[in-house]
Design an enzyme around this catalytic site. Structure first.
Site, mmCIF file in Angstrom:
data_model
loop_
_atom_site.group_PDB
_atom_site.id
_atom_site.type_symbol
_atom_site.label_atom_id
_atom_site.label_comp_id
_atom_site.label_asym_id
_atom_site.label_seq_id
_atom_site.Cartn_x
_atom_site.Cartn_y
_atom_site.Cartn_z
ATOM 1 N N THR A 86 -5.442 7.262 -5.417
ATOM 2 C CA THR A 86 -5.512 7.396 -3.967
ATOM 3 C C THR A 86 -4.635 8.534 -3.473
ATOM 4 O OG1 THR A 86 -5.917 5.009 -3.744
ATOM 5 C CG2 THR A 86 -5.180 6.177 -1.778
ATOM 6 N N GLU A 89 0.822 -1.205 0.000
ATOM 7 C CA GLU A 89 0.000 0.000 0.000
ATOM 8 C C GLU A 89 0.863 1.265 0.000
ATOM 9 O OE1 GLU A 89 -2.768 -0.667 -1.088
ATOM 10 O OE2 GLU A 89 -4.266 -0.585 0.517
#
Length: 312
Positions: free
Chosen positions: A184, A132
């Site tokens: 994101t 991530e």
């Protein structure tokens, strides 16, 4: 070419992060869509990555979310080991459905199985958070945790990592994925760094209410708690049709919903399947009129998480 040994297929589910009010702390696994990853042990150390999809993602381990997660796992494994991994992404990158988390989590779940399960699920979340970080620049676990644990998870703390599995009643999840990309990292940059105390208090109440609603199987409380006064008002401007979809979905009987992760996907929770399918009709109508390509899913909560299947 390194000789490869036994192998597995890993089915890593899409996830909905935040669940409206629970920014970076709540997440839910879905039954569909799922990434499919084929993994094999090999005799020589190292990580070989290839793709069976058309997304042209990096194959260098340190630049690939699955590779970065595996490198973190191997750092704590006491012996030398290597993997060959073929990634077939069914969850489109940038969809807001935990695409990077599925690759990161699926890779470490498969590797752990191939190595004889030396690591706990919490360890696997910790390793996958490195993926991530490659994707968004931040180690967060709200997609990773439900992908590995299944169901609904609460991230009580990142450092130290503390994951709480929540029970939740059966729910249908309707998702629309407008075929636009919201990165994101970009969606994080537009967020305000400070919030008013009044807004924070309302948000805390909604998070507590949502968790209590899940634990008590209280659909009405779940619906009343699906409100975000901090993140959604900012991020929703990046998603054409968002307000229309949300209002009409609730009018059609949905409990509520909002942005899935950082978007552009929108999710809605429903108690009954016929309501969830009616919500899909609403979503189809909105985006057809807008002239934006889209994809929809009517699915349910996945209580199992990433699943391993042995192959020859």
């Amino acid at each position: 070419m390194a000789k490869v040994l036994k192998g597995v297929q890993v089915f890593a589910p899409a996830t909905v992060a935040n669940l409206v009010c629970g920014f970076d702390v709540l997440g839910m696994a879905l039954q569909q869509p799922q990434d499919v990853m084929t993994m094999r042990l090999r005799e020589e150390p190292g990580i070989g990555i290839s793709h069976a999809d058309g997304y042209d993602l990096p194959v260098e381990p340190e630049k690939n979310v699955a590779g970065a997660s595996l490198l973190a796992l191997l750092e704590e494994y006491p012996e030398k080991a290597g993997f060959e991994i073929i990634i077939d992404k069914k969850i489109k990158p940038g969809s807001g459905l935990g695409s990077s988390a599925a690759s990161s989590a699926g890779a470490v779940v498969g590797a752990n199985y191939l190595l004889g399960n030396p690591f706990t699920k919490e360890d696997l979340v910790r390793f996958a958070m490195n993926g991530e970080k490659v994707a968004s620049g931040v180690k967060h676990a709200d997609n990773i945790a439900p992908c590995i644990y299944g169901g609904v998870t609460l991230i009580q703390s990142i450092f130290p990592l503390n994951i709480v599995q929540l029970t939740a009643p059966p729910m249908y999840v309707t998702v629309v994925h407008p075929q636009i990309e919201v990165r994101t990292s970009d969606a994080r940059q537009i967020l305000r760094k400070e919030v008013q105390l009044k807004a924070a208090i309302k948000q805390w109440g909604n998070i507590a209410g949502l968790v209590a609603g899940f634990l008590k199987n209280d659909y009405d409380l779940i619906g009343r708690s699906l409100e975000d006064v901090i993140i959604e008002p900012v991020r929703s401007i990046l998603i054409p049709g968002f307000d229309d979809v949300k209002k009409k979905s609730k009018d059609a009987g949905a409990l509520g919903g909002g942005i899935s992760g950082s978007g552009p996907s929108i999710f809605m929770l429903s108690k009954e399947e016929y309501v969830a399918k009616g919500v899909e009709d609403v979503m189809i109508d909105v985006y057809t009129r807008l002239g934006i390509e889209f994809k929809t899913y009517v699915t349910m909560v996945n209580y199992e998480g990433a699943k391993v299947q042995v192959i020859s």
